[in-house]
Scaffold this active site. Structure first.
Site, PDB file in Angstrom:
ATOM      1  CB  THR A 180     -11.566 -28.669 -16.550  1.00 27.50           C
ATOM      2  OG1 THR A 180     -11.156 -28.117 -17.777  1.00 27.50           O
ATOM      3  CG2 THR A 180     -13.223 -29.303 -17.179  1.00 27.50           C
ATOM      4  CE  LYS A 195     -11.610 -26.835 -21.058  1.00 27.98           C
ATOM      5  NZ  LYS A 195     -10.568 -26.870 -20.347  1.00 27.98           N
ATOM      6  CE  LYS A 244     -11.733 -33.468 -16.252  1.00 25.60           C
ATOM      7  NZ  LYS A 244     -11.882 -32.596 -16.367  1.00 25.60           N
TER       8      LYS A 244
END
Length: 286
Positions: free
Chosen positions: A96, A171, A239
């Site tokens: 990701t 995502k 994150k």
């Protein structure tokens, strides 16, 4: 696709690579900590000494790494993927990351004569173990078609989303929503219990109505017990929220709820919870 490489054997990668080995693929693995390769070798995988070796010897190499910095490092270091890729071999990055990172890796791989596909996954430890992830692929269509048999052993859905960057953006949207839902869920549980409601009854009512979803059903008991065994590390959720907010900045899109959720996850990291499951954000609210 005769030989498959797999780079990154953390919580997700260990399960995903295991499913490929068990499905009968010829798999070569690498991890920064070589000891993590041992369970895969016991299953029948071969261990490589470097990402370069994996990319040079395998028809398609998959990677799932912690963050943009790790994804770039594995690609660009002297013994990295870029040093071994070429002759049309494929590199599928399932990490990701932001779309700019994905594009920079794609450009380098393509320039070296390889093919690139981004394929971040939606799902945590249990779906990875069960082979029921959602794989968000974008990039080289021929590589996507070649990778589908492996995707089908790792996930239950693997849509092709178009050009490089679209998988990364999808995502971030998914995880941004998930992070916001988790903070609202934790606030609701905290408010309900402090007002005298019983936690399990709150969960029962939520799961019987329009708010029912697998995340609440799975994380609710964990929150009530105050134990947070890691399925998806909190540091990775923070994150992903940070990257989603940065994308919003680029596009001029207000993301007030995501920004507030990000502050809760940042606070959880300050409390030393970054390696705990992301549901441990409850400790910043309770």
């Amino acid at each position: 696709m005769k030989k498959i490489g797999f780079l990154g054997l953390g919580i997700m990668g260990q399960a995903m690579a295991s499913n490929l080995v068990r499905a009968g693929f010829e798999v070569t693995v690498w991890n920064r900590n070589p000891d993590k390769c041992a369970p895969l070798v016991e299953l029948g995988a071969r261990q490589a000494e470097s990402p370069r070796e994996v990319a040079a010897e395998c028809d398609v190499s998959f990677a799932i790494l912690a963050d943009p910095a790790a994804a770039k490092e594995v690609c660009f270091v002297a013994e990295g993927v870029l040093a071994g890729i070429g002759d049309g071999r494929g590199y599928v990055d399932m990490s990701t990351v932001d779309s700019d990172t994905s594009q920079s890796i794609a450009d380098a791989i393509n320039s070296a004569g390889g093919r690139f596909l981004e394929a971040p996954v939606s799902g945590t430890k249990k779906p990875a173990e069960d082979g029921t992830l959602i794989i968000l692929a974008a990039g080289d269509r021929s590589l996507y078609d070649e990778a589908v048999p492996a995707f089908e052993k790792m996930g239950k859905l693997c849509p092709y989303l178009g050009t490089t960057g679209q998988g990364a953006r999808m995502k971030l949207v998914v995880n941004m929503i998930m992070g916001g839902m988790m903070t609202a869920f934790c606030e609701g549980l905290a408010l309900g219990q402090k007002s005298g409601l019983e936690g399990n009854q709150i969960l029962e009512i939520l799961m019987a109505g329009a708010l029912a979803n697998p995340m609440f059903g799975g994380k609710g008991p964990m929150i009530l017990q105050g134990e947070f065994p890691t399925s998806f590390p909190l540091k990775h959720m923070q994150k992903d929220l940070r990257l989603a907010i940065a994308l919003g900045d680029q596009l001029g899109q207000p993301l007030a709820t995501a920004a507030a959720a990000n502050e809760s996850f940042k606070r959880a990291r300050q409390l030393g919870l970054e390696e705990a499951d992301f549901a441990a954000v409850f400790k910043t609210i309770d």
